[in-house]
Design an enzyme around this catalytic site. Sequence first.
Site, PDB file in Angstrom:
ATOM      1  N   CYS A  17      -5.767  -1.696  -8.270  1.00  0.00           N
ATOM      2  CA  CYS A  17      -6.849  -0.755  -7.971  1.00  0.00           C
ATOM      3  C   CYS A  17      -6.615   0.507  -8.800  1.00  0.00           C
ATOM      4  O   CYS A  17      -5.578   0.644  -9.461  1.00  0.00           O
ATOM      5  CB  CYS A  17      -6.795  -0.401  -6.492  1.00  0.00           C
ATOM      6  SG  CYS A  17      -5.212   0.360  -6.068  1.00  0.00           S
ATOM      7  N   HIS A  80       1.772   6.068  -2.154  1.00  0.00           N
ATOM      8  CA  HIS A  80       1.491   6.040  -0.711  1.00  0.00           C
ATOM      9  C   HIS A  80       1.398   7.429  -0.096  1.00  0.00           C
ATOM     10  O   HIS A  80       0.942   7.574   1.029  1.00  0.00           O
ATOM     11  CB  HIS A  80       2.598   5.261   0.013  1.00  0.00           C
ATOM     12  CG  HIS A  80       2.936   3.987  -0.688  1.00  0.00           C
ATOM     13  ND1 HIS A  80       3.980   3.868  -1.581  1.00  0.00           N
ATOM     14  CD2 HIS A  80       2.327   2.784  -0.668  1.00  0.00           C
ATOM     15  CE1 HIS A  80       4.018   2.645  -2.056  1.00  0.00           C
ATOM     16  NE2 HIS A  80       3.025   1.957  -1.523  1.00  0.00           N
ATOM     17  N   HIS A 130       4.966   2.382   7.913  1.00  0.00           N
ATOM     18  CA  HIS A 130       4.478   2.247   6.538  1.00  0.00           C
ATOM     19  C   HIS A 130       4.551   3.635   5.894  1.00  0.00           C
ATOM     20  O   HIS A 130       4.218   4.636   6.530  1.00  0.00           O
ATOM     21  CB  HIS A 130       3.031   1.720   6.540  1.00  0.00           C
ATOM     22  CG  HIS A 130       2.558   1.382   5.146  1.00  0.00           C
ATOM     23  ND1 HIS A 130       2.071   2.346   4.292  1.00  0.00           N
ATOM     24  CD2 HIS A 130       2.537   0.214   4.454  1.00  0.00           C
ATOM     25  CE1 HIS A 130       1.755   1.765   3.139  1.00  0.00           C
ATOM     26  NE2 HIS A 130       2.032   0.469   3.217  1.00  0.00           N
ATOM     27  N   GLU A 132       2.700   5.201   3.896  1.00  0.00           N
ATOM     28  CA  GLU A 132       1.453   5.989   3.932  1.00  0.00           C
ATOM     29  C   GLU A 132       1.277   6.655   5.302  1.00  0.00           C
ATOM     30  O   GLU A 132       0.829   7.805   5.401  1.00  0.00           O
ATOM     31  CB  GLU A 132       0.240   5.096   3.626  1.00  0.00           C
ATOM     32  CG  GLU A 132      -1.050   5.918   3.576  1.00  0.00           C
ATOM     33  CD  GLU A 132      -2.305   5.065   3.420  1.00  0.00           C
ATOM     34  OE1 GLU A 132      -2.273   4.029   2.731  1.00  0.00           O
ATOM     35  OE2 GLU A 132      -3.329   5.455   4.008  1.00  0.00           O
ATOM     36  N   THR A 171      -5.386   3.641   4.646  1.00  0.00           N
ATOM     37  CA  THR A 171      -6.407   3.186   3.683  1.00  0.00           C
ATOM     38  C   THR A 171      -6.420   1.666   3.487  1.00  0.00           C
ATOM     39  O   THR A 171      -7.381   1.135   2.945  1.00  0.00           O
ATOM     40  CB  THR A 171      -6.152   3.815   2.299  1.00  0.00           C
ATOM     41  OG1 THR A 171      -4.813   3.468   1.896  1.00  0.00           O
ATOM     42  CG2 THR A 171      -6.325   5.307   2.317  1.00  0.00           C
ATOM     43  N   CYS A 201     -10.026   2.186   1.936  1.00  0.00           N
ATOM     44  CA  CYS A 201     -10.518   2.495   0.586  1.00  0.00           C
ATOM     45  C   CYS A 201     -11.381   1.367   0.012  1.00  0.00           C
ATOM     46  O   CYS A 201     -11.380   0.243   0.522  1.00  0.00           O
ATOM     47  CB  CYS A 201      -9.348   2.798  -0.334  1.00  0.00           C
ATOM     48  SG  CYS A 201      -8.480   1.326  -0.851  1.00  0.00           S
ATOM     49  N   SER A 230       0.989  -3.743   2.182  1.00  0.00           N
ATOM     50  CA  SER A 230       0.100  -3.838   3.341  1.00  0.00           C
ATOM     51  C   SER A 230      -1.180  -4.571   2.985  1.00  0.00           C
ATOM     52  O   SER A 230      -1.603  -5.495   3.687  1.00  0.00           O
ATOM     53  CB  SER A 230      -0.206  -2.424   3.839  1.00  0.00           C
ATOM     54  OG  SER A 230      -1.209  -2.441   4.804  1.00  0.00           O
ATOM     55  N   ASN A 231      -1.812  -4.196   1.866  1.00  0.00           N
ATOM     56  CA  ASN A 231      -3.125  -4.820   1.611  1.00  0.00           C
ATOM     57  C   ASN A 231      -3.003  -6.287   1.213  1.00  0.00           C
ATOM     58  O   ASN A 231      -3.916  -7.066   1.441  1.00  0.00           O
ATOM     59  CB  ASN A 231      -3.980  -3.959   0.669  1.00  0.00           C
ATOM     60  CG  ASN A 231      -3.525  -4.006  -0.734  1.00  0.00           C
ATOM     61  OD1 ASN A 231      -3.718  -4.994  -1.408  1.00  0.00           O
ATOM     62  ND2 ASN A 231      -2.904  -2.921  -1.196  1.00  0.00           N
ATOM     63  N   SER A 274      -1.582  -3.984  -5.477  1.00  0.00           N
ATOM     64  CA  SER A 274      -0.404  -3.576  -6.253  1.00  0.00           C
ATOM     65  C   SER A 274       0.158  -4.718  -7.098  1.00  0.00           C
ATOM     66  O   SER A 274       1.208  -4.567  -7.721  1.00  0.00           O
ATOM     67  CB  SER A 274       0.667  -3.042  -5.300  1.00  0.00           C
ATOM     68  OG  SER A 274       0.835  -3.912  -4.205  1.00  0.00           O
TER      69      SER A 274
END
Length: 314
Positions: A17, A80, A130, A132, A171, A201, A230-231, A274
């Site tokens: 991203c 993050h 996490h 973030e 996010t 996001c 995480s994503n 990532s």
Amino acid sequence: MKNKEIKILLSAPRGFCAGVERAIEIVKRSIEKYGAPVYVRHEIVHNKHVVDSLKNLGAIFVEELAEIKDKSRPVIFSAHGVPKAVPTEADNYKMEYIDATCPLVSKVHREAENLHKAGYHVVLIGHNNHPEVIGTMGQLPNGAIDLIQDEHDVESYELDQNKRIAYVTQTTLSVDDTKGIINALKKKFPEIKEPLKEDICYATTNRQSAVKNIAKKCDMFFVLGSRNSSNSVRLVEVAEQAGCPHAELIHSESKIPFDKLQSCKIIGISSGASAPEVLVKNFISKLKSKFKIKIDEVEIIKENIVFKVPTKLN
Ligand code: SF4
């Protein structure tokens, strides 16, 4: 002789991203500008392949500034985000720092800060520990922000009736799971103030929608990404929730389950925000060594977002 044919539905958008591209660029340009080594606090993005390639260029990764032996060298904060105490600590050490926090994470930081200034008690929806979440919680004084991880947390959450409440989110959450938590919060606190624009996001939303769009048709689904991303982990959950019977995270050290693939006609592939595209390419090359492969890329939206690097690196 390859007899078995497998069709790949390649989910798009996938992979890097704008926030990840920017963070990696910040490390590369910092090494160009300051020379090696340059320190990076925490993995710049959660991907082993990316971290290893930056180590080769001269980045040294640490978890805390105290670990940095030569404090005359610059330090970069990861995508993050960091609690407010971290830049203060760098100032105390008289260290030069470059902040690679994704602008969309910084946006959530400012939101939380503004809500606090306006007198709201803030609830952060996110995953405990996490980085973030640690960074966002650390924008406000202790006791001014609470973490909610799921609907059970909402049930047991108590707040002084005189306090006004608002929420922000991490996010990279699951769009669908977060809706459930927000609905539970709204039911319990009908006056709760919502962010003007969603905190999850664009990259998280797009990658999840793209996976959701094809997962039902797939016998298996693979998400390229690291276990601490995480994503990437959310994409595996989304694929299963959308009806794919078996979804797996393929991280750098994991093996391709060739035995399970024998019974598959269609598989899906995506990658976390990532994860570099080379991981997808290598994965498909390995599949091609065993099977006849047909690829159909299914793109739901074009992304053209770019974030600028800090001007001092131009
Ligand atoms: S996943 Fe979203 S918030 Fe995280 S770095 Fe990428 S664009 Fe920024």
